[in-house]
Design a protein around this motif. Structure first.
Motif, short mmCIF file in Angstrom:
data_model
loop_
_atom_site.label_atom_id
_atom_site.label_comp_id
_atom_site.label_asym_id
_atom_site.label_seq_id
_atom_site.Cartn_x
_atom_site.Cartn_y
_atom_site.Cartn_z
N ARG A 61 0.83 -1.21 0.00
CA ARG A 61 0.00 0.00 0.00
C ARG A 61 0.86 1.25 0.00
O ARG A 61 0.60 2.22 -0.73
CB ARG A 61 -0.92 -0.01 1.22
N SER A 62 1.90 1.24 0.81
CA SER A 62 2.79 2.39 0.89
C SER A 62 3.47 2.67 -0.45
O SER A 62 3.58 3.83 -0.88
CB SER A 62 3.85 2.16 1.97
N LEU A 63 3.89 1.62 -1.14
CA LEU A 63 4.55 1.81 -2.43
C LEU A 63 3.56 2.29 -3.49
O LEU A 63 3.93 3.06 -4.39
CB LEU A 63 5.20 0.49 -2.87
N ARG A 64 2.32 1.84 -3.42
CA ARG A 64 1.31 2.33 -4.36
C ARG A 64 1.07 3.83 -4.17
O ARG A 64 0.79 4.55 -5.14
CB ARG A 64 -0.01 1.57 -4.17
N GLN A 65 1.16 4.28 -2.93
CA GLN A 65 0.89 5.69 -2.63
C GLN A 65 2.11 6.58 -2.85
O GLN A 65 2.00 7.81 -2.77
CB GLN A 65 0.41 5.82 -1.19
N SER A 66 3.25 5.99 -3.12
CA SER A 66 4.46 6.79 -3.34
C SER A 66 4.41 7.47 -4.71
O SER A 66 3.57 7.15 -5.56
CB SER A 66 5.70 5.90 -3.24
N LYS A 67 5.35 8.38 -4.92
CA LYS A 67 5.41 9.11 -6.20
C LYS A 67 6.29 8.41 -7.23
O LYS A 67 6.53 8.95 -8.30
CB LYS A 67 5.94 10.52 -5.95
N LEU A 68 6.76 7.21 -6.90
CA LEU A 68 7.63 6.49 -7.82
C LEU A 68 6.85 6.04 -9.06
O LEU A 68 5.69 5.65 -8.95
CB LEU A 68 8.23 5.27 -7.13
N VAL B 241 5.52 -7.74 -4.97
CA VAL B 241 5.25 -9.14 -5.30
C VAL B 241 4.74 -9.87 -4.06
O VAL B 241 5.40 -9.87 -3.02
CB VAL B 241 6.51 -9.84 -5.83
N THR B 242 3.57 -10.48 -4.17
CA THR B 242 3.08 -11.32 -3.09
C THR B 242 3.47 -12.76 -3.36
O THR B 242 3.57 -13.19 -4.50
CB THR B 242 1.54 -11.20 -2.94
N VAL B 243 3.72 -13.51 -2.30
CA VAL B 243 4.21 -14.87 -2.41
C VAL B 243 3.22 -15.81 -1.73
O VAL B 243 2.79 -15.54 -0.61
CB VAL B 243 5.60 -15.03 -1.74
N GLY B 244 2.86 -16.90 -2.41
CA GLY B 244 2.07 -17.92 -1.73
C GLY B 244 0.69 -18.12 -2.27
O GLY B 244 0.50 -18.21 -3.48
N SER C 275 -5.31 -18.07 -3.89
CA SER C 275 -6.58 -17.36 -3.79
C SER C 275 -6.43 -15.98 -3.16
O SER C 275 -7.41 -15.27 -2.97
CB SER C 275 -7.56 -18.19 -2.94
N LYS C 276 -5.21 -15.61 -2.84
CA LYS C 276 -4.97 -14.35 -2.13
C LYS C 276 -5.31 -13.14 -3.00
O LYS C 276 -4.87 -13.03 -4.14
CB LYS C 276 -3.51 -14.28 -1.70
N GLN C 277 -6.09 -12.23 -2.46
CA GLN C 277 -6.34 -10.95 -3.10
C GLN C 277 -5.44 -9.92 -2.43
O GLN C 277 -5.42 -9.80 -1.21
CB GLN C 277 -7.81 -10.56 -2.99
N THR C 278 -4.70 -9.18 -3.23
CA THR C 278 -3.59 -8.42 -2.71
C THR C 278 -3.47 -7.07 -3.37
O THR C 278 -4.03 -6.83 -4.45
CB THR C 278 -2.28 -9.22 -2.92
N LEU C 279 -2.72 -6.18 -2.71
CA LEU C 279 -2.40 -4.88 -3.30
C LEU C 279 -1.12 -4.95 -4.13
O LEU C 279 -0.74 -3.97 -4.76
CB LEU C 279 -2.22 -3.83 -2.19
N ALA C 280 -0.46 -6.10 -4.10
CA ALA C 280 0.76 -6.26 -4.89
C ALA C 280 0.43 -6.30 -6.38
O ALA C 280 -0.70 -6.60 -6.78
CB ALA C 280 1.49 -7.54 -4.48
N SER C 281 1.44 -6.01 -7.19
CA SER C 281 1.24 -5.99 -8.63
C SER C 281 1.57 -7.32 -9.29
O SER C 281 1.17 -7.56 -10.42
CB SER C 281 2.11 -4.89 -9.26
N TRP C 282 2.33 -8.16 -8.58
CA TRP C 282 2.79 -9.42 -9.16
C TRP C 282 2.67 -10.55 -8.15
O TRP C 282 2.43 -10.31 -6.97
CB TRP C 282 4.26 -9.30 -9.62
N HIS C 283 2.86 -11.76 -8.64
CA HIS C 283 2.65 -12.94 -7.81
C HIS C 283 3.76 -13.97 -8.05
O HIS C 283 4.18 -14.18 -9.18
CB HIS C 283 1.30 -13.58 -8.18
#
Length: 959
Positions: free
Chosen positions: A892-899, A907-910, A913-921
Motif C-alpha cells: 500500500r505504501s509503495l502504491r501511494q508513493s510518487k515512484l 510481489v506477493t508470495v504464496g 486465492s490471495k487478493q492483494t495490493l501487490a502488482s505481481w505474484h
C-alpha cells in the motif's frame, strides 16, 4: 450480400459466402495429416459454409457466437460451480458443463449482439485468435515474391477461424500466427515437352502382391533446408498485405527470426525449426504419455529459451493490435506461456485458452522439467478448455498437486481470481463434409474402383499418422487375433490401413521412425503370410498421403471404421466417418483413449491394448443386425451434425463471456514478469530491496525457531547486497535476536524487526527503536487472553517480543486452531482493541497484537523517502516481496508513493486465492530465491527464458 438466416423452424442450412482461404482451387489438392497435432482432419480442407444438416440437425437459431445458449425450458445453473454440483461421473459433468445450452442471458439479443447481451464487459466486438502457424505453407521466391500454398494438416480449427471471419458471425476476427518455416523457392526450371501423371493410389493394387514397403528401413529423404533467408522490410509488408487478401479477414503474421540486420532492416532466417523444438519434442511427447531418453542439458536449455522467446514474440505482436474489450483466444500446446505473458501486460484482458491435445495425469506431468512455468502460463487465462472431461480433471489436479492451488471440477483459484476449466469437444463442418463426400463425381468413381478390387468383401478402414500413439501396431495385432479367433471370416474381410508420415519433430527421429515402420511391416507380412494366399491379401497397408476423393471414398465404402489410438486428442476422422456412413451406416469402433470417445457414446468403445477385446468388437461390428446399426448410426449422426465446428466456436466464446460476467477478474494478480524485472534492474542505478522473512525467503514451518535460512538464501543475499547500487532490507515480524543471529553477519544488509518497531542500518551493529515512548500497559491484558486460549488449544504457544505479542497455533489441529483463533481475535477486539491504540493482526497460523502505528508500510515509506523525491534522487528500481497480511502495508505504501509504477515491483508470495495490493505474484519461497539469483547474474533453468528475451541468447551450460 449478407447470409440468409432461416427461422427456427426452417430445416434449411445457412449458406455463408465461401471463405477465400477455402476456395476449391485451394482445397482440391492432396494434403498431409499431422501438422495440426490435435488429431483433426488430416485429409481434406472442407469449405466453410453450412454447418448444419438439413435432415438430422436440431433447429439452431443463428450462426452466431452465442447460439450455444438457445432458450430451453426448465431451471438452469448460472455458474460453473453450480452446474458441476452433484455430477455423478465424468460424462455427467461433461453434460452439465459443456453439452447443455445455458440461457444465462437474453436469448435473441445474445444471438445477434454479444455486446448488448453483456454490457458490463464493454466488449469491442473483436476476437483475436492466436495459433502457432497460419494456414499457409509460405515460400519465398528467387525474385523476392511470395508463394502461398495450403498448409497440410488443416483441420477443424481452421474451419473455426473461417467461420469467425465470415459475415455469418457477429464478431470481427483477427488471426495471429507464425508464418511457419518459409521455403526457399528455387528459380523455375525450363519447361519440358513431356509431363508426368500422378500414379493412382488405390487402383494399382495387385491382388497377389503384399502391399508393404520394399525396404521398411528406408527413410524418406528429409526436405532441404535453406542455409539462410534474408527478407527485407518491404517484402515482409508485401506478405502481410497478401495474407490479408487471401484470408479474407485481418491476418497478422508473427516473424520469428534468428537475427535482424538493423542497418538494412532485414530479417535473417536460418534454423526455423528451432521454434517448435521444445513444444514437439518435450510437450507433445509427454502429453501423449511418452518420455524421451535423457539428453544433453544444453539442448534442453536452448529449446526452452526458444519456446519462451517465441511466446514472448507472440505477446508483443498481439500487444500491437490489441484494443480494450477484445477477446483473445489462444490455441494449443505451442503457446502455453502466452496467456500469462499477456496477463502480465494486460491485467484485465479477456482471455481464453484451448488445448487440442490430451493433458496427462499429474503422475506423468510432474516429469516435465518446466512443469511449474507451463501451468503458471496457462493460468493467465480466464478460462481453459479441453477436449474431454478427463483432460480437464488432470489439469486441475496438476494445479493442486504441483502449485498447491485450490481446484474443483469447475476451475482453479489462481492469483487471486477464479480460472474456469471447461470441456468443449471440437466438431467438424458436417454439412460441408457431407456435400463433398456425396456430391463429388470423382468420389463415386473411386468407390467403384475400390469395390471392383474387393468384390464381396467386408472392408475395414483405418487412417492414421506414422506415430506410435496412433495405435496402428495394436490395430494390426488385434486384426490378426480376429482372424485366428474367427476363422470363418478368413477370405471375406480386408483391412485397408493408410499411414501418413508424421510432421512432429518428436516422431521424426530416424531410430524411432524406423522402429515403427519395421514393426508395422513385420506385422503386415506376418498376417498376409499366415492368413492370405496368392489370390487374397487380408491387409493392404499404404504408407502415403491420400487425395481427398480417395479419402472420402474409403470412408463411404467401409463396412467398419477402426480407430485404435492409444492416446489422442479429438480424432475428427471418426466424425467424418459418421457423416460418410449416412447410407451404409457402418459401425464405428473407437478407442476409449481418444478424446472423441466421451462424445460418441454410440460407437463401440475398445481398449486398444486388449487385443482379444478389439477382435471381439470387430466381429460384433461385422455381425451387427441392421436395426442396431441404424440405431447406433442415427445417434452418432445426430451428435456430429449438431455439435459441429461452428457450434464449438459458439460454445467456447459464450461460456467465456459467461465466466467473465460471473467472476470479478479485475482482482487477478499476474505472475511476475522476470524479463521485465531483469531489464529494469539492469537499467537502474539506485535500487531498493525489501524482503519479508517467513513465507518469503524461507517456507512456513510448524516451529518458528526451525525456520532458519538455507545456505543458498545466505549466499544469494550476500551477493545481492554486495552491489553498492543495491540497498537490501529484511523487514520481518521476527525479533532482533533472531535476525542478528541468522542475518547479522552480512554487514551490507539492513534489518527491521517486529514489523518495523526496530531498525538496524547497513554496516551498523546498533538497533534503533521507533517505539521508545509507546504505552505498553496493554501487554498484560493481552497475555491473559492469550494464556486463556493456550490452555484450551493443544499445540499452541505464545511468543513475546519487545513490542508485539504473538499467539501461534501452527502445531495445533488446523481446524480447531483456526476456530480458536477467531474466538480469540473477537475477544481481543472487544476488550483490548477498544481500550488501547493497538491492532489485532491475523497471520499464517498466528494472531499478533501490536501498536497501531507500527507496521511495515512505515518502514517502506521511510526507506524510499531517504533517497528523496526529486528527479534523479528517487530510486529507479524497487523490489518488495512478502507473503501475508502484514506485508500489504508495504504494498500500500509503495502504491501511494510518487515512484513511477514501472520502477516498482511489489510481489506477493504464496496462496493462489490471495487478493492483494501487490502488482505481481510468485508461488513459493524457492521462486523468490530464483528471481534474486536472476538479478545476481545466475541463469538457472527457471530463468533461462527471461535471460533469452533480454539478451537474445543463453549461455552454454547444463545448469
Amino acid at each position: 450480400m449478407a447470409p440468409t438466416r432461416p427461422g427456427r423452424d426452417s430445416p434449411e442450412p445457412i449458406e455463408s459466402s465461401t471463405h477465400p482461404a477455402l476456395d476449391p482451387s485451394i482445397t482440391n489438392v492432396p494434403v498431409t495429416p499431422g501438422v495440426h497435432l490435435a488429431g483433426h482432419s488430416a485429409y481434406l480442407e472442407p469449405d466453410s459454409d453450412s454447418p448444419l444438416d438439413a435432415e438430422s440437425s436440431e433447429p439452431n437459431p443463428h450462426w452466431t457466437t452465442n447460439s450455444y445458449f438457445a432458450p430451453k425450458t426448465g431451471e438452469r445453473s448460472t455458474s460453473p460451480t453450480e452446474a458441476a454440483a452433484g455430477a455423478q461421473s465424468g460424462q455427467d459433468l461433461l453434460r452439465r458443463l459443456s453439452l447443455i445450452p445455458d440461457p444465462s442471458f437474453k436469448g435473441e439479443l445474445a444471438d445477434l449482439d454479444p455486446r448488448a447481451a453483456h454490457p458490463g464487459l464493454n466488449l469491442s466486438g473483436r476476437v483475436i485468435s492466436a495459433t502457432f502457424a497460419l494456414p499457409y505453407n509460405i515460400g519465398y521466391t528467387h525474385d523476392k515474391d511470395w508463394e502461398l500454398k495450403p498448409r497440410r494438416g488443416t483441420s477443424a480449427l481452421f474451419d473455426s477461424f473461417s467461420y469467425l471471419s465470415s459475415p455469418a458471425c457477429p464478431w470481427n476476427h483477427t488471426l495471429v500466427g507464425w508464418t511457419g518455416e518459409i521455403r526457399n523457392v528455387p528459380a523455375p526450371r525450363p519447361a519440358s515437352n513431356g509431363s508426368l501423371s500422378p500414379l493412382p493410389i488405390l487402383t494399382h493394387v495387385n491382388k497377389g502382391a503384399a502391399p508393404v514397403p520394399v525396404d521398411g528401413k528406408a527413410k524418406p529423404p528429409p526436405p532441404p533446408q535453406p542455409e539462410e533467408l534474408r527478407i527485407g522490410r518491404t517484402e515482409r509488408q508485401t506478405l502481410e498485405k497478401r495474407l490479408e487478401k487471401e484470408h479474407g479477414g485481418r491476418t497478422v503474421p508473427v516473424w520469428l527470426m534468428d537475427d535482424m540486420d538493423a542497418e538494412e532492416d532485414v530479417a535473417v532466417l536460418t534454423d526455423q525449426s528451432r521454434w517448435c523444438r521444445f513444444a514437439e519434442h518435450e510437450l507433445y511427447t509427454l502429453f501423449h504419455y511418452k518420455q524421451n531418453e535423457p539428453a544433453d542439458g544444453r539442448a534442453a536449455r536452448r529449446s526452452w529459451a526458444d519456446y519462451y522467446r517465441m511466446n514472448k514474440l507472440f505477446a508483443d505482436r498481439i500487444m500491437e493490435i490489441y484494443t480494450p474489450g477484445d477477446i483473445i483466444v489462444v490455441h494449443d500446446f505451442y503457446l502455453l506461456l502466452l496467456p500469462s505473458l499477456l496477463r502480465q501486460r494486460l491485467p484485465n484482458v479477456y482471455l481464453g485458452f484451448f488445448l487440442h491435445v490430451p493433458f496427462p495425469s499429474s503422475e506423468f506431468y510432474r516429469c516435465l522439467s518446466r512443469r511449474k512455468e507451463i501451468l503458471e502460463g496457462v493460468l493467465g487465462a480466464n478460462m481453459v478448455g479441453f477436449q474431454s472431461y478427463s483432460y480437464s480433471r488432470h489439469f486441475s489436479s496438476c494445479c493442486t498437486r504441483i502449485l498447491g492451488f485450490d481446484s474443483s471440477s469447475a476451475g482453479v483459484d489462481a492469483y487471486g481470481a477464479h480460472v474456469a476449466v471447461d470441456v468443449f469437444p471440437i466438431g467438424i463442418n458436417a454439412a460441408s463434409t457431407q456435400r463433398i463426400a456425396y456430391g463429388d463425381e470423382s468420389v463415386e468413381q473411386k468407390i467403384a474402383d475400390i469395390r471392383a478390387q474387393f468384390p464381396d468383401k467386408k472392408i475395414i478402414v483405418g487412417r492414421d499418422r506414422l506415430d506410435s500413439v496412433r495405435g496402428v501396431a495394436q490395430k494390426l495385432q488385434a486384426f490378426e487375433v480376429f482372424l485366428e479367433r474367427y476363422p470363418a471370416w478368413q477370405g471375406k474381410v480386408v483391412l485397408i490401413q493408410v499411414t501418413s508420415p508424421s510432421s512432429v519433430q518428436a516422431d521424426k527421429s530416424s531410430e524411432d521412425e524406423s522402429k515403427i515402420v519395421n514393426k508395422m511391416s513385420e506385422l503386415v507380412a506376418r498376417i498376409n503370410g499366415s492368413h492370405g494366399s496368392l489370390s487374397f491379401t487380408p491387409v493392404h497397408h499404404f504408407q502415403q498421403y491420400l487425395d481427398r476423393d480417395e479419402y472420402f471414398a474409403l470412408l463411404r465404402i467401409a463396412d467398419v471404421g477402426l480407430i485404435t489410438s492409444v492416446r489422442d486428442g479429438m480424432n475428427t476422422t471418426s466424425l467424418e466417418y459418421v457423416i460418410c456412413q449416412r447410407e451404409n451406416q457402418g459401425p464405428l469402433i473407437l478407442s476409449e483413449f481418444s478424446g472423441t470417445a466421451g462424445s460418441l457414446s454410440g460407437a463401440i468403445h475398445i481398449n486398444p491394448w486388449d487385443l482379444s477385446g478389439v477382435a471381439d468388437a470387430i466381429n460384433e461390428a461385422l455381425t451387427m443386425p441392421d436395426e442396431q446399426r441404424k440405431e447406433q448410426h442415427s445417434k452418432l449422426y445426430k451428435h456430429v451434425v449438431s455439435n459441429n465446428v461452428q457450434a464449438w466456436t459458439n460454445k467456447f466464446l459464450k461460456r467465456l463471456m459467461t465466466n467473465l460476467s460471473s467472476f470479478d477478474q479485475s482482482i487477478a494478480t499476474p505472475a511476475l514478469d522476470r524479463a521485465k524485472l531483469l531489464q529494469q534492474y539492469r537499467q537502474a542505478k539506485k535500487r531498493i530491496f525489501m524482503f519479508d522473512y517467513d513465507g518469503t525467503l524461507t517456507p512456513i514451518v510448524k516451529d518458528p525457531s526451525a525456520a532458519i535460512p538455507s545456505d543458498r538464501v545466505i549466499r544469494t543475499l550476500k551477493t545481492l547486497s554486495a552491489d553498492p547500487a543495491n540497498s537490501v532490507w529484511i523487514i520481518s515480524g521476527r525479533d532482533q535476536v533472531f535476525l542478528d543471529e541468522w542475518m547479522g553477519h552480512i554487514p551490507e544488509l539492513g534489518l527491521s524487526a517486529e514489523h518495523g518497531s526496530f531498525m538496524r542500518y547497513p554496516r551498523s551493529e546498533e538497533w534503533e527503536s521507533l517505539t521508545d515512548k509507546t504505552d505498553m500497559s496493554w501487554q498484560s491484558e493481552v497475555m491473559d487472553v492469550f494464556q486463556h486460549y493456550t490452555e484450551r488449544t493443544q499445540g499452541s504457544f505464545i511468543e513475546r517480543k519487545k513490542i508485539a505479542l504473538t499467539w501461534h497455533y501452527r502445531r495445533a489441529d488446523p481446524e480447531y486452531g483456526a476456530f480458536q483463533a477467531r474466538e480469540c481475535q473477537k475477544t481481543l477486539e472487544d476488550t483490548v482493541g477498544k481500550k488501547f491504540d493497538v491492532e489485532v493482526m491475523t497471520g499464517k497460523a498466528n494472531l499478533e497484537v501490536r501498536p497501531r502505528f507500527v507496521n511495515k508500510g512505515e518502514i517502506a515509506k521511510r526507506l524510499v523517502l531517504a533517497y528523496g523525491d526529486e528527479l534523479g534522487d528517487a530510486p529507479e528500481f524497487v523490489l518488495c516481496l512478502g507473503d501475508d497480511f502484514t506485508d500489504e502495508d508495504m504494498f500500500r505504501s509503495l502504491r501511494q508513493s510518487k515512484l513511477p509504477q514501472d520502477h516498482v515491483f511489489s510481489v506477493t508470495v504464496g496462496a493462489s486465492s490471495k487478493q492483494t495490493l501487490a502488482s505481481w505474484h510468485l508461488v513459493e519461497p524457492s521462486d523468490v530465491i530464483s528471481c534474486i539469483s536472476l538479478l545476481n547474474g545466475s541463469t538457472d533453468a527457471g530463468n533461462v527464458g527471461a535471460v533469452a528475451v533480454v539478451e537474445g541468447t543463453v549461455s552454454e551450460t547444463r545448469a
